[in-house]
Design a protein around this motif. Structure first.
Motif, mmCIF file in Angstrom:
data_model
loop_
_atom_site.group_PDB
_atom_site.id
_atom_site.type_symbol
_atom_site.label_atom_id
_atom_site.label_comp_id
_atom_site.label_asym_id
_atom_site.label_seq_id
_atom_site.Cartn_x
_atom_site.Cartn_y
_atom_site.Cartn_z
ATOM 1 N N MET A 162 0.841 -1.195 0.000
ATOM 2 C CA MET A 162 0.000 0.000 0.000
ATOM 3 C C MET A 162 0.876 1.244 0.000
ATOM 4 O O MET A 162 0.633 2.194 -0.752
ATOM 5 C CB MET A 162 -0.854 -0.028 1.274
ATOM 6 N N GLU A 163 1.870 1.218 0.861
ATOM 7 C CA GLU A 163 2.786 2.354 0.988
ATOM 8 C C GLU A 163 3.427 2.676 -0.350
ATOM 9 O O GLU A 163 3.432 3.817 -0.806
ATOM 10 C CB GLU A 163 3.852 2.011 2.043
ATOM 11 N N LYS A 164 3.927 1.631 -1.005
ATOM 12 C CA LYS A 164 4.660 1.836 -2.251
ATOM 13 C C LYS A 164 3.754 2.442 -3.325
ATOM 14 O O LYS A 164 4.114 3.412 -4.003
ATOM 15 C CB LYS A 164 5.209 0.484 -2.724
ATOM 16 N N GLU A 165 2.560 1.887 -3.413
ATOM 17 C CA GLU A 165 1.617 2.337 -4.432
ATOM 18 C C GLU A 165 1.168 3.781 -4.169
ATOM 19 O O GLU A 165 1.187 4.633 -5.055
ATOM 20 C CB GLU A 165 0.412 1.392 -4.402
ATOM 21 N N LEU A 166 0.791 4.027 -2.908
ATOM 22 C CA LEU A 166 0.320 5.362 -2.544
ATOM 23 C C LEU A 166 1.400 6.409 -2.761
ATOM 24 O O LEU A 166 1.143 7.508 -3.229
ATOM 25 C CB LEU A 166 -0.077 5.389 -1.063
ATOM 26 N N ARG A 167 2.622 6.011 -2.410
ATOM 27 C CA ARG A 167 3.714 6.978 -2.487
ATOM 28 C C ARG A 167 3.989 7.342 -3.949
ATOM 29 O O ARG A 167 4.212 8.510 -4.267
ATOM 30 C CB ARG A 167 4.969 6.382 -1.827
ATOM 31 N N THR A 168 3.948 6.334 -4.821
ATOM 32 C CA THR A 168 4.147 6.606 -6.239
ATOM 33 C C THR A 168 3.101 7.591 -6.751
ATOM 34 O O THR A 168 3.415 8.543 -7.470
ATOM 35 C CB THR A 168 4.041 5.288 -7.038
ATOM 36 N N LEU A 169 1.839 7.357 -6.333
ATOM 37 C CA LEU A 169 0.766 8.259 -6.755
ATOM 38 C C LEU A 169 0.990 9.671 -6.220
ATOM 39 O O LEU A 169 0.807 10.659 -6.934
ATOM 40 C CB LEU A 169 -0.585 7.724 -6.258
ATOM 41 N N MET A 170 1.382 9.749 -4.959
ATOM 42 C CA MET A 170 1.579 11.054 -4.340
ATOM 43 C C MET A 170 2.726 11.804 -5.017
ATOM 44 O O MET A 170 2.632 13.013 -5.250
ATOM 45 C CB MET A 170 1.866 10.873 -2.853
ATOM 46 N N LEU A 171 3.803 11.091 -5.338
ATOM 47 C CA LEU A 171 4.928 11.762 -5.981
ATOM 48 C C LEU A 171 4.495 12.314 -7.333
ATOM 49 O O LEU A 171 4.883 13.420 -7.720
ATOM 50 C CB LEU A 171 6.108 10.790 -6.139
ATOM 51 N N TYR B 112 -6.409 9.678 -8.104
ATOM 52 C CA TYR B 112 -6.363 8.263 -7.725
ATOM 53 C C TYR B 112 -5.799 8.136 -6.313
ATOM 54 O O TYR B 112 -6.297 7.353 -5.499
ATOM 55 C CB TYR B 112 -5.508 7.500 -8.736
ATOM 56 N N PHE B 113 -4.800 8.925 -6.016
ATOM 57 C CA PHE B 113 -4.226 8.913 -4.664
ATOM 58 C C PHE B 113 -5.288 9.278 -3.621
ATOM 59 O O PHE B 113 -5.440 8.603 -2.603
ATOM 60 C CB PHE B 113 -3.056 9.900 -4.566
ATOM 61 N N LEU B 114 -6.045 10.346 -3.900
ATOM 62 C CA LEU B 114 -7.048 10.792 -2.927
ATOM 63 C C LEU B 114 -8.141 9.737 -2.738
ATOM 64 O O LEU B 114 -8.651 9.541 -1.629
ATOM 65 C CB LEU B 114 -7.661 12.127 -3.367
ATOM 66 N N GLN B 115 -8.479 9.053 -3.836
ATOM 67 C CA GLN B 115 -9.494 8.002 -3.706
ATOM 68 C C GLN B 115 -8.996 6.849 -2.834
ATOM 69 O O GLN B 115 -9.698 6.374 -1.947
ATOM 70 C CB GLN B 115 -9.899 7.477 -5.092
ATOM 71 N N GLN B 116 -7.751 6.424 -3.111
ATOM 72 C CA GLN B 116 -7.176 5.337 -2.322
ATOM 73 C C GLN B 116 -7.052 5.742 -0.854
ATOM 74 O O GLN B 116 -7.397 4.984 0.049
ATOM 75 C CB GLN B 116 -5.783 4.978 -2.855
ATOM 76 N N ALA B 117 -6.556 6.949 -0.651
ATOM 77 C CA ALA B 117 -6.382 7.431 0.721
ATOM 78 C C ALA B 117 -7.734 7.520 1.427
ATOM 79 O O ALA B 117 -7.843 7.210 2.615
ATOM 80 C CB ALA B 117 -5.684 8.786 0.709
ATOM 81 N N SER B 118 -8.769 7.916 0.680
ATOM 82 C CA SER B 118 -10.101 8.021 1.283
ATOM 83 C C SER B 118 -10.585 6.684 1.823
ATOM 84 O O SER B 118 -11.118 6.625 2.929
ATOM 85 C CB SER B 118 -11.118 8.523 0.267
ATOM 86 N N SER B 119 -10.393 5.621 1.046
ATOM 87 C CA SER B 119 -10.851 4.309 1.526
ATOM 88 C C SER B 119 -10.115 3.933 2.805
ATOM 89 O O SER B 119 -10.723 3.456 3.769
ATOM 90 C CB SER B 119 -10.601 3.214 0.490
ATOM 91 N N LEU B 120 -8.799 4.161 2.789
ATOM 92 C CA LEU B 120 -8.014 3.839 3.982
ATOM 93 C C LEU B 120 -8.473 4.640 5.190
ATOM 94 O O LEU B 120 -8.684 4.095 6.276
ATOM 95 C CB LEU B 120 -6.536 4.182 3.743
#
Lengths: 179, 213
Positions: free
Chosen positions: A2-11, A23-31
């Protein structure tokens, strides 16, 4: 993972990639929705309000994430800060109001799938001064480019950018004040 | 409002973010505040005339070194506190080290001194104005750091404010040391430390008021 994927999106987002950011905000929202649900069991209908407030904070403070560092500790620290802030406001409110009256209402209002808060963006935008409201309206809601918004308003390109930046920060503040 | 709509709005037309260097921001604030403090010192208090002679003494460097060390350690902690989710690599207890050194020196001086001159070591000639002057000279530094911190995201506003105030107090005390004629360790251990605690308390309150986001 999760960390790796989220971080790539955030960068990607920090480099200005809107698709990556969305996409990052959507993923972060679910978490974060799950994170808040586990902790706000007494007020499930406040979860979405809190989540949206947190998303605004993530947006306004995204410059405080350092690219070289893991993302999830930053993300959860922002979420925890917003949650504590929210709980503090709630306990202040409940000290002055009888919480029992609201109980039945909370239970009734809980809709698992709505993912909708009680906040009204339109009303909050009205509070902003015009040199912040119009840039946000045109570039963030109507999807115009900065140049188009500048032509539309007669403001300079940099004034539009500053207006959006300051306005989004102001929104994050107004957000928690609106009932 | 639907969460998806908010997300769409946030992402639409998002601009690239320069990594804002907290170190640079706070460092510049400290520098600017200190320069203003120095100018205030020079204009209002004046630099002590025998600075050249005392600058070779150990006591003078202790007097300057303790607050400067407090500034350094405080800065490291503020850099960390200004970023959500970062744990300090050094403990908060590190802040105590310079003060502990000063106190050890003060107690040693006190014990070795003839009882007749002890009051002089503690009260000096300027104890009445010391706290106020240090606080005054800390003001520009404290204000500048506060402005810098408002652009960052401290998740512990009161603690961040308190440590920022301690830093500002250290800067104020270092600047004041260029004017202040007192050289006795017991004097410094009490009045300088109190002079640094006042800005720290003020800034803890201001942190509570101004550093929420």
């Amino acid at each position: 993972m999760m960390e790796k994927e989220l971080r790539t999106l955030m960068l990607g987002a920090l480099d200005g990639n809107a698709e990556s950011y969305r996409y990052f905000l959507q993923q972060a929202s679910s978490l974060l929705r799950a994170y808040f649900r586990r902790r706000l069991t007494a007020a499930p209908d406040e979860v979405e309000d809190l989540l949206q407030e947190t998303l605004l904070a993530i947006h306004a403070q995204r410059h405080t994430y350092r690219r070289s560092e893991p993302l999830t500790p930053w993300l959860y620290a922002v979420a925890r800060y917003k949650m504590i802030d929210c709980l503090r406001r709630r306990s202040r409110y409940e000290a002055l109001n009888d919480p029992l009256d609201d109980e039945a209402e909370w239970l009734a209002a809980t809709d698992e799938e709505a993912y909708e808060s009680k906040k009204d963006l339109g009303r909050m935008l009205e509070v902003l001064p015009v040199h912040q409201r119009l840039p946000i309206q045109y570039t963030k809601l109507d999807g115009m480019s900065v140049a188009e918004a500048a032509a539309m308003t007669g403001m300079s390109v940099s004034a539009i950018k500053v207006g959006v930046h300051r306005g989004m920060k102001a929104l994050a503040k107004i957000w928690k004040e609106q009932a | 409002m639907k969460t998806d709509e908010l997300i769409k709005m946030l992402a639409t037309g998002v601009s690239p973010v320069r990594s804002l260097m907290a170190e640079k921001l706070i460092g510049m604030a400290l520098l600017a505040g200190s320069v203003i403090s120095l100018i205030l010192l020079w204009m209002i208090y004046g630099i002590r005339p025998d600075l050249g002679e005392v600058s070779t003494s150990v006591a003078f460097w202790m007097k300057l070194g303790v607050p400067l060390a407090s500034v350094g350690i405080g800065l490291v902690l503020i850099f960390i506190l200004a970023h959500p989710g970062k744990r300090p690599g050094i403990g908060y207890w590190a802040l105590v080290i310079p003060v502990a050194v000063l106190w050890a020196w003060a107690i040693w001086t006190w014990a070795a001194a003839d009882p007749g001159i002890r009051p002089e070591l503690l009260w000096g000639k300027t104890w009445k104005v010391c706290i106020l002057n240090i606080t005054f000279l800390a003001l520009p530094v404290g204000a500048a750091i506060l402005f810098a911190l408002r652009r960052l995201a401290p998740t512990r506003p009161v603690l961040t404010g308190a440590i920022a105030g301690w830093c500002a107090g250290g800067a104020g005390a270092s600047v004041y040391a260029l004017h202040c004629p007192e050289m006795a360790a017991p004097f410094l251990a009490v009045w300088y430390v109190l002079g640094m605690m006042v800005p720290s308390a003020i800034m803890a309150y201001l942190g509570h008021r101004c550093l929420r986001w």
